[in-house]
Scaffold this motif. Structure first.
Motif, PDB file in Angstrom:
ATOM      1  N   LYS A 153      63.594  84.318  56.647  1.00 42.45           N
ATOM      2  CA  LYS A 153      64.429  83.330  56.848  1.00 42.45           C
ATOM      3  C   LYS A 153      63.695  82.369  57.938  1.00 42.45           C
ATOM      4  O   LYS A 153      63.062  82.837  58.830  1.00 42.45           O
ATOM      5  CB  LYS A 153      65.711  83.916  57.528  1.00 42.45           C
ATOM      6  N   SER A 154      64.140  81.081  57.695  1.00 45.70           N
ATOM      7  CA  SER A 154      63.488  80.004  58.318  1.00 45.70           C
ATOM      8  C   SER A 154      64.468  79.819  59.338  1.00 45.70           C
ATOM      9  O   SER A 154      65.539  80.417  59.822  1.00 45.70           O
ATOM     10  CB  SER A 154      63.281  78.764  57.505  1.00 45.70           C
ATOM     11  N   ARG A 155      63.877  79.112  60.480  1.00 45.71           N
ATOM     12  CA  ARG A 155      64.753  78.624  61.725  1.00 45.71           C
ATOM     13  C   ARG A 155      66.101  78.100  61.415  1.00 45.71           C
ATOM     14  O   ARG A 155      66.840  78.110  61.924  1.00 45.71           O
ATOM     15  CB  ARG A 155      63.837  77.878  62.747  1.00 45.71           C
ATOM     16  N   TYR A 156      65.850  77.232  60.452  1.00 48.14           N
ATOM     17  CA  TYR A 156      67.153  76.368  59.893  1.00 48.14           C
ATOM     18  C   TYR A 156      68.008  77.362  59.315  1.00 48.14           C
ATOM     19  O   TYR A 156      69.202  77.124  59.475  1.00 48.14           O
ATOM     20  CB  TYR A 156      66.498  75.330  58.940  1.00 48.14           C
ATOM     21  N   LYS A 160      71.701  77.910  61.019  1.00 47.31           N
ATOM     22  CA  LYS A 160      72.820  77.403  60.193  1.00 47.31           C
ATOM     23  C   LYS A 160      74.116  78.287  60.350  1.00 47.31           C
ATOM     24  O   LYS A 160      75.220  77.742  60.302  1.00 47.31           O
ATOM     25  CB  LYS A 160      72.492  77.371  58.815  1.00 47.31           C
ATOM     26  N   ARG A 161      74.090  79.560  60.539  1.00 44.77           N
ATOM     27  CA  ARG A 161      75.087  80.474  60.729  1.00 44.77           C
ATOM     28  C   ARG A 161      75.524  80.329  61.819  1.00 44.77           C
ATOM     29  O   ARG A 161      76.727  81.271  62.245  1.00 44.77           O
ATOM     30  CB  ARG A 161      74.602  81.864  60.335  1.00 44.77           C
ATOM     31  N   ILE A 162      75.186  80.093  63.213  1.00 42.61           N
ATOM     32  CA  ILE A 162      75.607  79.904  64.518  1.00 42.61           C
ATOM     33  C   ILE A 162      76.603  78.704  64.773  1.00 42.61           C
ATOM     34  O   ILE A 162      76.365  77.798  64.674  1.00 42.61           O
ATOM     35  CB  ILE A 162      74.381  79.919  65.438  1.00 42.61           C
ATOM     36  N   ASP A 163      77.672  79.377  65.091  1.00 40.15           N
ATOM     37  CA  ASP A 163      78.761  78.437  65.329  1.00 40.15           C
ATOM     38  C   ASP A 163      79.282  78.586  67.003  1.00 40.15           C
ATOM     39  O   ASP A 163      78.927  79.473  67.687  1.00 40.15           O
ATOM     40  CB  ASP A 163      79.976  78.249  64.317  1.00 40.15           C
ATOM     41  N   ALA A 164      80.414  78.066  67.064  1.00 37.31           N
ATOM     42  CA  ALA A 164      81.054  78.238  68.690  1.00 37.31           C
ATOM     43  C   ALA A 164      81.663  79.346  68.866  1.00 37.31           C
ATOM     44  O   ALA A 164      81.287  80.145  69.875  1.00 37.31           O
ATOM     45  CB  ALA A 164      82.368  77.007  68.767  1.00 37.31           C
ATOM     46  N   SER A 165      81.966  80.279  67.919  1.00 39.56           N
ATOM     47  CA  SER A 165      82.158  81.600  68.089  1.00 39.56           C
ATOM     48  C   SER A 165      81.200  82.574  68.491  1.00 39.56           C
ATOM     49  O   SER A 165      81.355  83.643  69.358  1.00 39.56           O
ATOM     50  CB  SER A 165      82.915  82.404  66.999  1.00 39.56           C
TER      51      SER A 165
END
Length: 298
Positions: A153-156, A160-165
């Motif tokens: 998996k790349s850094r992008y 991409k799966r990281i959100d406010a929660s």
């Protein structure tokens, strides 16, 4: 008594056998082309005959001791019979019979798993391997699955799966955390306030004792007497430091060279080194005499 072999070779037995064969109908041969058959029952009969031949050859090909050449020949014969069976099944459908191709067997690997490979060997569409033929050299590799390569998996993709929660910004939305932490927060806040008030009381008593020169008398309620002594000692130490700072003054009795003076001295030193390296002693003596005559002290 005569033996069975002798009975079979007797004239009467041979005559009876010949008569029985004459009564039988001549053996029918399967049509070379399925399109020549016009009867549905006949077409179904020829299909059943082919199925029996395939069953016999599939049972024979299970023997691994037959040798590579015999196994390959048997496998070719089975595939030829399967193609012929397909023609007869298609002819049965044309004559109005059932479609047997819908329930045909699938191709499987050595473990019995269905292999979705339309042409695994390059020998024509639908060529299959049976029994010990699956273990022949060059055939086993057709059924082996290539190892799955896990794509890094790349850094992008990670971000991409990281959100406010992920950072905990939505923990208070359901209200459960507030109900659980509310009473505990009140208890901790009350305990800290009581501790701070006791400490402030000790500090006030200590300051009064320092100013009056008396020993502070504070009833210890939950805090040890050593902490009171530490507070008094800190107050006295701070007072002594203030007095010593007023008395402490640094006086320079030797004039210190400034930056320009240091630069001039360095240049002069480098000049003397160059003169001593490239000029003769006579030239240096003449230079010193000229400076002495001109009263130059540099």
């Amino acid at each position: 008594m005569a033996r069975n072999e002798e009975k079979a070779q007797s004239m009467l037995n041979r005559f009876i056998t010949l008569k029985n064969e004459e009564k039988k109908k001549p053996k029918e041969r399967r049509p070379f082309l399925a399109s020549e058959c016009r009867d549905l029952a006949e077409a179904d009969k020829w299909r059943q005959q082919i199925m029996r031949e395939i069953g016999r050859k599939v049972a024979e090909i299970q023997n691994e001791g037959l040798g590579e050449h015999r196994l390959r020949d048997l496998n070719d014969e089975i595939n030829k019979l399967i193609r012929e069976k397909t023609h007869w099944e298609r002819r049965i459908v044309e004559l109005g019979g059932p479609n047997y191709a819908k329930h045909s067997a699938k191709m499987t690997d050595l473990e019995g798993n269905i292999v979705d490979v339309p042409n695994p060997s390059g020998r024509g569409p639908g060529y299959r391997y049976f029994g010990a033929a699956k273990k022949l050299p060059g055939v086993r590799e057709l059924f082996e699955k290539p190892p799955e390569l896990r794509k890094r998996k790349s850094r992008y993709d990670i971000y991409k799966r990281i959100d406010a929660s992920y950072y905990g910004y939505r923990d208070d939305e359901d209200g459960v955390l507030e109900k659980v932490e509310g009473p505990a927060e009140k208890r901790m806040r009350a305990a800290k306030m009581a501790e701070w008030e006791e400490l402030e009381e000790i500090k006030r008593e200590a300051r009064k004792a320092v100013k009056s020169g008396e020993v502070a008398s504070v009833a210890p309620t939950g805090i040890l007497f050593e902490e009171e002594e530490d507070v008094v000692e800190e107050e006295r130490r701070a007072a002594r430091e203030k007095e010593s700072e007023k008395e402490r003054e640094f006086v320079v009795h030797v004039p210190l060279p400034d930056e320009k003076e240091i630069e001039r001295m360095v240049v002069e030193k480098k000049k003397m080194e160059l003169l001593s390296k490239y000029a003769s002693e006579g030239l240096l003596e003449e230079q010193s005499e000229a400076k002495a005559m001109l009263n130059i002290h540099r």
